[in-house]
Write an enzyme that holds these catalytic residues in place. Structure first.
Site, short mmCIF file in Angstrom:
data_model
loop_
_atom_site.label_atom_id
_atom_site.label_comp_id
_atom_site.label_asym_id
_atom_site.label_seq_id
_atom_site.Cartn_x
_atom_site.Cartn_y
_atom_site.Cartn_z
N ARG A 49 0.84 -1.20 0.00
CA ARG A 49 0.00 0.00 0.00
C ARG A 49 0.88 1.25 0.00
O ARG A 49 0.59 2.24 -0.64
CB ARG A 49 -0.93 0.04 1.22
CG ARG A 49 -1.93 1.22 1.17
CD ARG A 49 -2.60 1.50 2.51
NE ARG A 49 -1.64 1.99 3.48
CZ ARG A 49 -1.25 1.33 4.56
NH1 ARG A 49 -1.70 0.12 4.82
NH2 ARG A 49 -0.36 1.86 5.39
N TYR A 102 -16.51 16.17 -16.76
CA TYR A 102 -16.94 14.79 -16.63
C TYR A 102 -17.98 14.68 -15.50
O TYR A 102 -17.80 15.24 -14.41
CB TYR A 102 -15.72 13.92 -16.34
CG TYR A 102 -16.04 12.53 -15.86
CD1 TYR A 102 -16.92 11.71 -16.55
CD2 TYR A 102 -15.44 12.03 -14.71
CE1 TYR A 102 -17.21 10.43 -16.10
CE2 TYR A 102 -15.71 10.75 -14.26
CZ TYR A 102 -16.61 9.96 -14.96
OH TYR A 102 -16.89 8.70 -14.51
N ASP A 175 -7.40 18.68 -15.80
CA ASP A 175 -7.70 17.29 -16.14
C ASP A 175 -7.29 17.12 -17.60
O ASP A 175 -7.94 17.65 -18.51
CB ASP A 175 -9.19 17.01 -15.95
CG ASP A 175 -9.56 15.56 -16.21
OD1 ASP A 175 -8.81 14.87 -16.93
OD2 ASP A 175 -10.63 15.12 -15.74
N LYS A 200 -8.03 5.66 -19.55
CA LYS A 200 -8.37 6.10 -20.90
C LYS A 200 -7.17 5.97 -21.84
O LYS A 200 -6.67 4.89 -22.08
CB LYS A 200 -8.93 7.51 -20.84
CG LYS A 200 -10.02 7.71 -19.77
CD LYS A 200 -11.20 6.75 -19.90
CE LYS A 200 -12.41 7.14 -19.07
NZ LYS A 200 -12.22 7.14 -17.61
#
Length: 381
Positions: A49, A102, A175, A200
């Site tokens: 982690r 978005y 973004d 993406k």
């Protein structure tokens, strides 16, 4: 030697494995690491982690291709966005954001962060006067920019918008998911932070979910790294490895995405069934000149408004064969979506609602003649 983009995309964070000489570093599919004594860690690794070599390789690669000093990889784009907001803002702070973002970003800010006292103000950032008026109206700590925007492909002048943000005491976030680091470098235009849904174009093959933050701000990077570890929404080693594999071909893919999308945009702009095409590569797009200045090419995303309204839009969305009806974008295969009921359903009934005659296309890298035939056949149904 200053390396070009494609060289960095292929080699940054990708030194051959020192043990075997494997050209492609292995997937470190482990949760924990043997220690050579209390506090004696091998390479700084103790628990996955906190750090994992596969994630380190991805983060080094992301920083290199975005031109930043630090990069942080997350389990999704929204996890990256959430971590950034919680690292930088506190109750009572204010975000001014693009009014065409978005839907998941809008949902996160307005349905989650707003409950913790964060004010969110949408504004058309392509109108710099309106944007500055929003900044003047009240102290603002953070400006959130999407360019091109999702799904209406509005282009925002990054240098001008970030300059205004800084003049009014705010940090600027871009973004960069739609453009990708190959086409656009927000940090070079003045942005303080870049975020991505690495799901993406960076991953590029519709087989992995992830997100990222890139910055050169030392103090902010320390806060982001602390929260990345403390909250733990990190990318797993196999996801990190898949994303790095995708990035290696980002440049050549984006060239093909862009050329295919430009051809389709020109075709649809002259089609009797189409009311409007939203694509910054078209010379009559309001943001064409800005996009030409700050982007290498115009990308693989476009949206269209159909003259026949919602019924015609639905018929097109459900009538294609090569364009798969699905959410997401940026994969090698072409996708088609109906934003108002899919990616942007969360903004229905708000001022940010997407018109119901809009279809969004993620143009893939197939043979463009086949894609054109698919669209024409669906429009003629």
């Amino acid at each position: 030697m200053t390396q070009g983009f494609n060289t960095r995309a292929i080699h940054a964070g990708q030194a051959p494995d020192p043990t075997t000489g494997a050209v492609i570093p292995p997937i470190y599919q482990t949760s924990t690491y043997a220690q050579d004594g209390i506090g004696k860690l091998r390479g700084g690794y103790e628990y996955s982690r906190s750090a994992n070599p596969s994630r380190t390789a991805l983060q080094d690669n992301l920083a290199a291709i975005e031109g930043g000093e630090y990069a942080f990889s997350f389990a999704s784009g929204l996890a990256a966005e959430d971590t950034l907001i919680r690292s930088l803002l506190r109750p009572g702070h204010r975000i001014v954001m693009s009014n065409d973002v978005y839907g998941g970003t809008h949902r996160l800010f307005n349905k989650v962060h707003a409950q913790w006292g964060i004010e969110v103000v949408p504004v058309d950032m392509s109108d710099l006067a309106a944007f500055e008026a929003a900044l003047v109206a009240a102290p603002t700590q953070l400006v959130w920019i999407e360019t091109p925007t999702n799904p209406l492909m509005t282009v925002i002048d990054i240098a001008a918008a970030t300059s205004l943000a800084h003049a009014h005491g705010a940090v600027a976030v871009v973004d960069n998911t739609f453009a990708s680091p190959y086409l656009q470098q927000p940090l070079a235009h003045g942005a303080d932070f870049v975020v991505h849904s690495t799901t993406k174009y960076l991953g590029g093959h519709s087989d992995v979910v992830g997100g990222a933050i890139v910055t050169s701000d030392d103090e902010a990077a320390e806060k982001i790294g602390f929260l990345q570890n403390s909250a733990g929404a990190v990318s797993g080693p196999f996801d990190a490895w898949l994303t790095v594999r995708g990035i290696k071909t980002l440049g050549v893919r984006m060239e093909r995405h862009s050329s295919n999308a430009a051809t389709i945009a020109e075709y649809l702009a002259n089609h009797d069934a189409i009311e409007r095409v939203y694509y910054p590569g078209l010379s009559d797009h309001p943001g064409h000149e800005i996009a030409a200045r700050q982007m290498r090419a115009f990308g693989g995303m476009l949206s269209v408004a159909l003259k026949g309204g919602a019924a015609a839009a639905l018929k097109l969305a459900e009538g294609t064969e090569l364009f798969t009806l699905a959410e997401s974008l940026g994969g090698v295969e072409s996708l088609i979506g109906y934003p108002t009921e899919m990616t942007h359903a969360s903004v229905k009934g708000t001022p940010l609602e997407v018109p119901d005659n809009i279809i969004r296309l993620s143009v893939g890298i197939e043979d463009v003649e086949d894609l054109l035939e698919d669209i024409e056949r669906a429009l003629s149904l």
